[in-house]
Write an enzyme that holds these catalytic residues in place. Structure first.
Site, mmCIF file in Angstrom:
data_model
loop_
_atom_site.group_PDB
_atom_site.id
_atom_site.type_symbol
_atom_site.label_atom_id
_atom_site.label_comp_id
_atom_site.label_asym_id
_atom_site.label_seq_id
_atom_site.Cartn_x
_atom_site.Cartn_y
_atom_site.Cartn_z
ATOM 1 N N ARG A 147 0.831 -1.217 0.000
ATOM 2 C CA ARG A 147 0.000 0.000 0.000
ATOM 3 C C ARG A 147 0.864 1.265 0.000
ATOM 4 O O ARG A 147 0.507 2.279 -0.610
ATOM 5 C CB ARG A 147 -1.009 -0.017 1.147
ATOM 6 N N GLU A 201 4.010 -0.413 8.966
ATOM 7 C CA GLU A 201 3.034 -0.082 10.008
ATOM 8 C C GLU A 201 3.405 -0.833 11.286
ATOM 9 O O GLU A 201 4.090 -1.875 11.228
ATOM 10 C CB GLU A 201 1.632 -0.484 9.527
ATOM 11 N N HIS A 271 3.273 4.690 6.817
ATOM 12 C CA HIS A 271 2.013 4.311 7.461
ATOM 13 C C HIS A 271 1.674 5.245 8.627
ATOM 14 O O HIS A 271 2.551 5.948 9.143
ATOM 15 C CB HIS A 271 2.142 2.880 7.972
HETATM 16 O O1 3PG Z 1 -2.946 -0.742 10.838
HETATM 17 C C1 3PG Z 1 -4.020 -0.165 10.814
HETATM 18 O O2 3PG Z 1 -5.115 -0.720 11.105
HETATM 19 C C2 3PG Z 1 -4.081 1.271 10.416
HETATM 20 O O3 3PG Z 1 -3.280 1.471 9.327
HETATM 21 C C3 3PG Z 1 -3.653 2.181 11.536
HETATM 22 O O4 3PG Z 1 -4.519 1.908 12.533
HETATM 23 P P1 3PG Z 1 -4.758 2.857 13.799
HETATM 24 O O5 3PG Z 1 -5.403 4.129 13.329
HETATM 25 O O6 3PG Z 1 -5.664 2.012 14.632
HETATM 26 O O7 3PG Z 1 -3.429 3.061 14.458
#
Ligand code: 3PG
Length: 343
Positions: A147, A201, A271
């Protein structure tokens, strides 16, 4: 034989994007040999605009920039290049969180699960690209996740300079050898894209794949908020923001910051949480302040690094937003060159 081929490859990577054998090329080579192979609604709650922060260290001489390379023909770049070298102690840093993913759309915890963009996410990435289409980009860093990589590539389709972003593959020797480029001219028209798992992330542990609303219904809103937004409390078997920051900020400091300090303009596509950690570092936010920092998908945010200081310049709302170019002379000149030469 094998080692001479490898040396040739390393040499190729060292010189990627420029013919000068400068320190930053050695660093680029080092990165690529070692490693296999993202705000209109960038909400920064409770933060001052345009704050200046010292970079932790100045490890590279700020003697080189390609800010004038948009027109890299010998005739029209000569005077401006030498002029820019004298004044090139600044560089642009664009941070962009990836566009909407298929799991963002479904409201699922995603973390390190490798999910592509939705159609809306694709459009967000293209729109982000339009907003930064006049800002120089010499190097791109993305996470290892599709992504973020899609976002970077789609954004670059809009860039007026029309350089080609090329992912450096060095997951094994064959990948390195088989992805060599044998034309210096072609290399100069390319932008190296370095993928790094450290920019991924945060790992969301046993929440990955769960619906955020259903999880809140089950464990309570407060508990889920604590997992999502506290600084040092990890979700079950996952990473806290603090743990995510340890690897993302270390990577930023070790690999990306030296490039900026040497005058390279860098885009980082990553991320929500890896970028929150990096912004925490750049803006010297406290663990309390970072809690209220929320990043929207697909919105670019611009920093200028000048004399070792990071200066946050917000999010360009359009490709010709006057304010963005008023911030730094080199950006204004770069854009002017594009206007003169590209169209
Ligand atoms: O990994 C995830 O679900 C989102 O990219 C970030 O999630 P969060 O806003 O719950 O930190």
């Amino acid at each position: 034989m094998a080692s001479s081929v490898l040396n040739q490859v390393i040499g190729t990577l060292h010189s990627f994007g420029s013919s000068e054998k400068s320190r930053d090329h050695r660093e680029l080579g080092k990165v690529s040999v070692r490693l296999p192979f993202k705000v209109q609604r960038f909400q920064v709650i409770g933060l001052k605009q345009d704050n200046q922060r010292s970079a932790s260290s100045i490890r590279a001489s700020a003697s080189q920039t390609s800010v004038f390379d948009p027109v890299s023909t010998p005739s029209n770049s000569k005077s401006t290049s030498s002029e820019s070298r004298k004044k090139s102690n600044e560089a642009a840093l664009i941070l962009i969180r990836h566009g909407e993913s298929l799991w963002n759309e479904k409201n699922l915890f995603t973390g390190c699960v490798d999910v592509p963009l939705t159609k809306k996410g694709i459009e967000e990435a293209i729109e982000a690209g339009k907003r930064i289409s006049n800002i120089p980009v010499d190097m791109i860093y993305t996470s290892a996740l599709i992504r973020a990589q899609m976002t970077a590539m789609l954004a670059m389709t809009q860039h007026r300079r029309k350089k080609v972003p090329i992912i450096l593959h060095d997951e094994n020797e064959r990948a390195r050898v088989w992805s060599q480029i044998f034309s210096e001219d072609t290399k100069k028209q390319s932008i190296p894209v370095i993928t790094a798992w450290q920019l991924n992330e945060r790992m969301y542990g046993e929440l990955q794949g769960l619906n955020k609303q259903e999880t809140a219904d089950r464990y309570g809103k407060e508990q889920v908020h604590e997992w999502r937004r506290s600084y040092d409390i990890p979700p079950p078997n996952g990473e806290s923001l603090e743990m995510c920051a340890e690897r993302a900020v270390a990577y930023f400091r070790d690999e990306i910051e030296p490039q900026l300090l040497s005058g390279k303009n860098v885009m980082v596509a990553a991320h929500g949480n890896s970028l929150r950690s990096i912004i925490m570092y750049l803006d010297k936010l406290t663990s309390q302040e970072v809690i209220s920092l929320e990043l929207s998908t697909g919105i670019p945010m611009l920093y200028i690094i000048k004399e070792g200081k990071f200066i946050r310049r917000g999010s360009p709302v359009g490709p010709s937003e006057a304010g963005v170019y008023a911030y730094t002379r080199t950006l204004a000149q770069y854009r002017q060159k594009l206007d003169e030469v590209v169209l």
